[in-house]
Design an enzyme around this catalytic site. Structure first.
Site, PDB file in Angstrom:
ATOM      1  N   TRP A 103       9.137 -17.343 -71.972  1.00  0.00           N
ATOM      2  CA  TRP A 103       9.682 -16.326 -72.579  1.00  0.00           C
ATOM      3  C   TRP A 103      11.489 -16.886 -72.050  1.00  0.00           C
ATOM      4  O   TRP A 103      12.280 -16.325 -72.737  1.00  0.00           O
ATOM      5  CB  TRP A 103       9.817 -14.978 -71.002  1.00  0.00           C
ATOM      6  CG  TRP A 103       8.614 -14.462 -71.309  1.00  0.00           C
ATOM      7  CD1 TRP A 103       7.692 -13.910 -70.807  1.00  0.00           C
ATOM      8  CD2 TRP A 103       8.315 -13.818 -72.647  1.00  0.00           C
ATOM      9  NE1 TRP A 103       6.441 -13.425 -71.418  1.00  0.00           N
ATOM     10  CE2 TRP A 103       6.931 -12.983 -72.968  1.00  0.00           C
ATOM     11  CE3 TRP A 103       9.198 -12.980 -74.169  1.00  0.00           C
ATOM     12  CZ2 TRP A 103       6.477 -12.379 -73.764  1.00  0.00           C
ATOM     13  CZ3 TRP A 103       8.749 -11.988 -74.886  1.00  0.00           C
ATOM     14  CH2 TRP A 103       6.969 -11.651 -74.998  1.00  0.00           C
ATOM     15  N   ASP A 173      15.528 -12.600 -66.548  1.00  0.00           N
ATOM     16  CA  ASP A 173      14.306 -11.613 -66.644  1.00  0.00           C
ATOM     17  C   ASP A 173      14.006 -11.310 -65.706  1.00  0.00           C
ATOM     18  O   ASP A 173      13.477 -12.090 -65.307  1.00  0.00           O
ATOM     19  CB  ASP A 173      14.311 -12.101 -67.537  1.00  0.00           C
ATOM     20  CG  ASP A 173      13.522 -11.805 -68.468  1.00  0.00           C
ATOM     21  OD1 ASP A 173      13.235 -11.088 -68.025  1.00  0.00           O
ATOM     22  OD2 ASP A 173      12.462 -12.378 -69.373  1.00  0.00           O
ATOM     23  N   LYS A 197       6.377  -2.922 -66.868  1.00  0.00           N
ATOM     24  CA  LYS A 197       4.793  -3.941 -66.246  1.00  0.00           C
ATOM     25  C   LYS A 197       5.023  -3.239 -64.779  1.00  0.00           C
ATOM     26  O   LYS A 197       4.435  -2.305 -64.245  1.00  0.00           O
ATOM     27  CB  LYS A 197       5.309  -5.342 -66.426  1.00  0.00           C
ATOM     28  CG  LYS A 197       4.738  -5.682 -67.175  1.00  0.00           C
ATOM     29  CD  LYS A 197       5.916  -7.095 -67.666  1.00  0.00           C
ATOM     30  CE  LYS A 197       5.942  -7.348 -68.840  1.00  0.00           C
ATOM     31  NZ  LYS A 197       4.923  -8.337 -69.950  1.00  0.00           N
TER      32      LYS A 197
HETATM   33  C1  LIG Z   1       9.216 -11.994 -68.069  1.00  0.00           C
HETATM   34  C2  LIG Z   1       9.324 -11.440 -69.952  1.00  0.00           C
HETATM   35  N1  LIG Z   1      10.575 -11.055 -70.455  1.00  0.00           N
HETATM   36  C3  LIG Z   1      10.451 -10.988 -71.796  1.00  0.00           C
HETATM   37  C4  LIG Z   1       9.153 -10.053 -71.900  1.00  0.00           C
HETATM   38  C5  LIG Z   1       8.990  -9.357 -73.574  1.00  0.00           C
HETATM   39  O1  LIG Z   1       9.364  -8.028 -73.145  1.00  0.00           O
HETATM   40  P1  LIG Z   1       9.903  -7.069 -73.986  1.00  0.00           P
HETATM   41  O2  LIG Z   1       8.674  -6.887 -75.382  1.00  0.00           O
HETATM   42  O3  LIG Z   1      10.321  -5.575 -73.224  1.00  0.00           O
HETATM   43  O4  LIG Z   1      10.851  -7.690 -75.322  1.00  0.00           O
HETATM   44  C6  LIG Z   1       7.855 -10.784 -71.393  1.00  0.00           C
HETATM   45  C7  LIG Z   1       6.982  -9.535 -71.763  1.00  0.00           C
HETATM   46  O5  LIG Z   1       6.129  -9.480 -71.760  1.00  0.00           O
HETATM   47  C8  LIG Z   1       8.516 -10.734 -70.426  1.00  0.00           C
HETATM   48  O6  LIG Z   1       7.476 -10.719 -69.447  1.00  0.00           O
END
Ligand SMILES: Cc1ncc(COP(=O)(O)O)c(C=O)c1O
Length: 362
Positions: A103, A173, A197
């Site tokens: 991510w 994030d 989550k």
């Molecule tokens: C740490 C992290 N950042 C970003 C995301 C992406 O999130 P989204 O699906 O809301 O774009 C996730 C999704 O699992 C994640 O675990």
């Protein structure tokens, strides 16, 4: 009614049963409006109250004052990967990224579309088994901001001590660990998280930011992608994901009822300890992916002696009512996501299943 399972999915993930029951109880007639929350206008007094309360509850839980705002946006955390550099990376400056997993790599990839970037540290070597030490972090000269991922959902690692870099704005994030324990939210200029989550259902993305970042954003980017647009309009510039914000507000109230973040932390530590203890006492039958000092309390990643056994584990676990345990393909093996709403009973059931599985197959 079919029996409810223990849901270890990485997201969307388990929600507190009390919250689901409350939603069920008022689904047809929200607070004597004669309408469902699913039907209500976002310009109604009832929805405006939810919107206001959700912001206040989140700030309250994080101990934040008038110098911060909370926005409820759409597009997931993935849209934040782009909005952050679009709004905060002026040409000629550099944005620093600390890479701790897939991510953070995705966040960096988007930033590269808009300006100069610098990798201040990475633990890609060794397949992101750990969080870097503070000594390993090398910032560029005068960065526009530093970006971190506080919890790495796929690899099962988490910053134990959150860093800080003096005057340099810190952006995180926190999609997979926001509100898992008390922390100094004031260290951060901006925090973002997809709700699905620890906060509620999918469809809403929470942005918590210092007020000064929500003003004077560049005028040459699309209206919907400027933070200022949403801040000026209290997250009601266009039709918001009203149902998701409503459930999110109930989840925030539930967190408060659990003793706030301190109460939630105690529960999370107890839950994760049940699973990690089983891994550590399995004489190598279960092998954790994360280095011990970087282990996540939210996503527990582990392998078994063979891929065949890993498959059998996931299938048999599902039959036993423990679902969502298959790991992400980039790590393999198993992953138990033990977010705030996962119960102690769920982790006890997983522990018992792991012990029995080892006894049969070890
Ligand atoms: C740490 C992290 N950042 C970003 C995301 C992406 O999130 P989204 O699906 O809301 O774009 C996730 C999704 O699992 C994640 O675990």
């Amino acid at each position: 009614m079919a029996q409810r399972v223990f849901n270890f999915n990485a997201g969307p993930a388990a929600l507190p049963l009390e919250v689901l029951e409350e939603v069920q109880g008022e689904l047809l007639n929200y607070q004597e409006t004669g309408m469902s929350i699913l039907e209500i206008s976002h310009r109604s007094k009832a929805y405006e109250a939810i919107n206001r309360q959700a912001e206040a509850n989140l700030k309250d839980l994080l101990g934040l004052g008038d110098n911060y705002r909370v926005l409820f946006l759409q597009g997931g955390a993935s849209t934040q990967f782009a909005m952050i550099p679009m709004n905060f990376l002026p040409s000629g400056q550099t944005a620093d990224y600390i890479l701790t997993g897939a991510w953070s790599e995705k966040a960096l990839k988007e930033a590269k579309l808009f300006g100069n970037t610098h990798v201040a540290a990475t633990t890609a070597d060794g397949n992101y088994k750990r969080i870097p030490t503070f000594e390993e972090i090398q910032l560029s000269d005068d960065p526009a901001y530093v970006h971190i991922t506080s919890n790495n959902t796929i690899f099962g690692t988490q910053w134990k001590t959150l860093p800080s870099f003096g005057e340099v704005p810190l952006i995180a994030d926190m999609s997979s660990d926001i509100l898992y324990k008390p922390f100094e939210a004031e260290k951060f200029s901006l925090i973002y998280a997809g709700a699905q989550k620890n906060l509620g259902p999918s469809g809403v993305t929470v942005v918590i930011a210092r007020k000064e970042l929500l003003e004077n954003n560049p005028k040459d980017i699309p209206t919907m992608l400027r933070y200022e647009t949403h801040a000026k309009n209290d997250s009601l510039y266009n039709t918001p994901p009203a149902f998701s914000v409503y459930v999110l507000n109930l989840v925030l109230q539930w967190v408060k009822s659990q003793g706030g973040l301190a109460g939630i932390q105690k529960r999370n530590e107890e839950k994760a300890a049940l699973v990690y203890h089983t891994i550590d006492n399995s004489n190598g039958f279960y092998i954790g992916h994360a280095q011990k000092d970087s282990r996540s309390l939210m996503n527990i990643t582990f392998r078994l002696p063979s891929e065949d056994l890993e498959k059998t584990f996931a299938v048999e676990a599902e039959k036993a009512g423990l679902i969502g345990l298959k790991g992400h393909r980039s790590v393999g093996g198993l992953r138990a996501s033990t977010y705030n709403a996962m119960t102690i009973e769920g982790c006890q059931a997983l522990q018992q299943f792991m012990l029995n599985f080892q006894q049969k197959n070890g």
